[in-house]
Design an enzyme around this catalytic site. Structure first.
Site, PDB file in Angstrom:
ATOM      1  N   HIS A   1       0.904  -1.265  -0.111  1.00 32.90           N
ATOM      2  CA  HIS A   1       0.097   0.127   0.141  1.00 32.90           C
ATOM      3  C   HIS A   1       0.814   1.336  -0.018  1.00 32.90           C
ATOM      4  CE1 HIS A   1      -3.748   2.192   1.233  1.00 32.90           C
ATOM      5  NE2 HIS A   1      -2.873   3.142   1.799  1.00 32.90           N
ATOM      6  N   GLU A   2       1.706   1.254   1.026  1.00 25.98           N
ATOM      7  CA  GLU A   2       2.666   2.494   1.057  1.00 25.98           C
ATOM      8  C   GLU A   2       3.678   2.709  -0.177  1.00 25.98           C
ATOM      9  OE1 GLU A   2       1.886   4.744   2.932  1.00 25.98           O
ATOM     10  OE2 GLU A   2       0.426   3.664   4.046  1.00 25.98           O
TER      11      GLU A   2
ATOM     12  N   HIS B   1       1.841   4.201  -3.077  1.00 28.13           N
ATOM     13  CA  HIS B   1       1.856   5.634  -2.884  1.00 28.13           C
ATOM     14  C   HIS B   1       3.094   6.249  -3.435  1.00 28.13           C
ATOM     15  CE1 HIS B   1      -2.367   5.821  -1.162  1.00 28.13           C
ATOM     16  NE2 HIS B   1      -1.765   5.335   0.108  1.00 28.13           N
TER      17      HIS B   1
END
Length: 221
Positions: A23-24, A27
């Protein structure tokens, strides 16, 4: 799937590491592709989960169904083109990564049931894969909620006309309060669980179309 059962917690550890890390990283990757050097300069352009995990946030996720990773810092001023569109794309990348991981884990789960059914490793592998599927679906759907500071808020403000988006930015100061109220009133579960089950059904249909011609028969989950 969460709780204080030690077996469940152990199975959730790799699921959390994968879910938070991808997820990170997504980003960071999206911001980097748009021209922002901030994630790379802070060492976040990596899939190493130790770089992305927040210790307290991880423990909270394992024990209480609500946690967080270290947020990726971005600077939209570096983005190429429309800055609001760039913020929206960076926000969307995180939940999209979780949805992709959930699909791949479910696909692997089906394949493992075909190849490993009845073996001593079958239960362990399938339990871990189940945790990865539902952890990533939960993270993806939760972060799509249009509540600040979640990704869904940046996506919504990126889609709306700028005049309307400016009014919504006023909610940012109340975002955490709204989130806590929703968590303690169990409202989020009313949204999350039906959404997760619906997506699983869609994924199962796609996987069935992919694997049935190969295996001829699939073990049902």
């Amino acid at each position: 799937m969460f709780g204080f059962d030690i077996t469940t917690i152990i199975a959730n550890i790799p699921a959390l590491m994968i879910g938070f890390a991808f997820h990170e990283y997504a980003h960071a990757w999206a911001a980097d592709r748009l021209g922002d050097p901030t994630p790379q300069s802070q060492g976040r352009l990596t899939m190493n989960p130790l770089v992305h995990l927040d210790l307290f946030g991880t423990l909270m996720a394992l024990l209480y169904q609500f946690g967080w990773a270290k947020p990726v810092m971005i600077n939209p001023h570096y983005f190429k083109g429309n800055k609001r569109r760039g913020r929206m794309l960076v926000a969307l990348a995180g939940p999209a990564a979780n949805m992709i991981i959930a699909f791949l884990a479910l696909l692997t789960w089906y394949i493992s049931m075909h190849w490993l059914h009845g073996t001593e490793w079958s239960y362990v592998i399938q339990m871990v894969l189940k945790s990865i599927v539902f952890m990533n679906l939960g993270l993806g759907i939760f972060n799509l909620l249009p509540i600040p500071p979640l990704d869904g808020f940046s996506i919504l403000t990126g889609i709306l006309p700028e005049r309307l988006a400016r009014h919504l930015y006023l909610l940012e100061q109340y975002g955490l309060i709204i989130l806590v109220i929703l968590l303690f009133t169990d409202v989020l579960n009313i949204v999350l669980y039906p959404a997760m089950n619906g997506i699983v059904l869609i994924y199962q249909s796609i996987i069935t179309m992919i694997l049935t011609p190969i295996f001829g028969h699939l073990w049902l989950i």
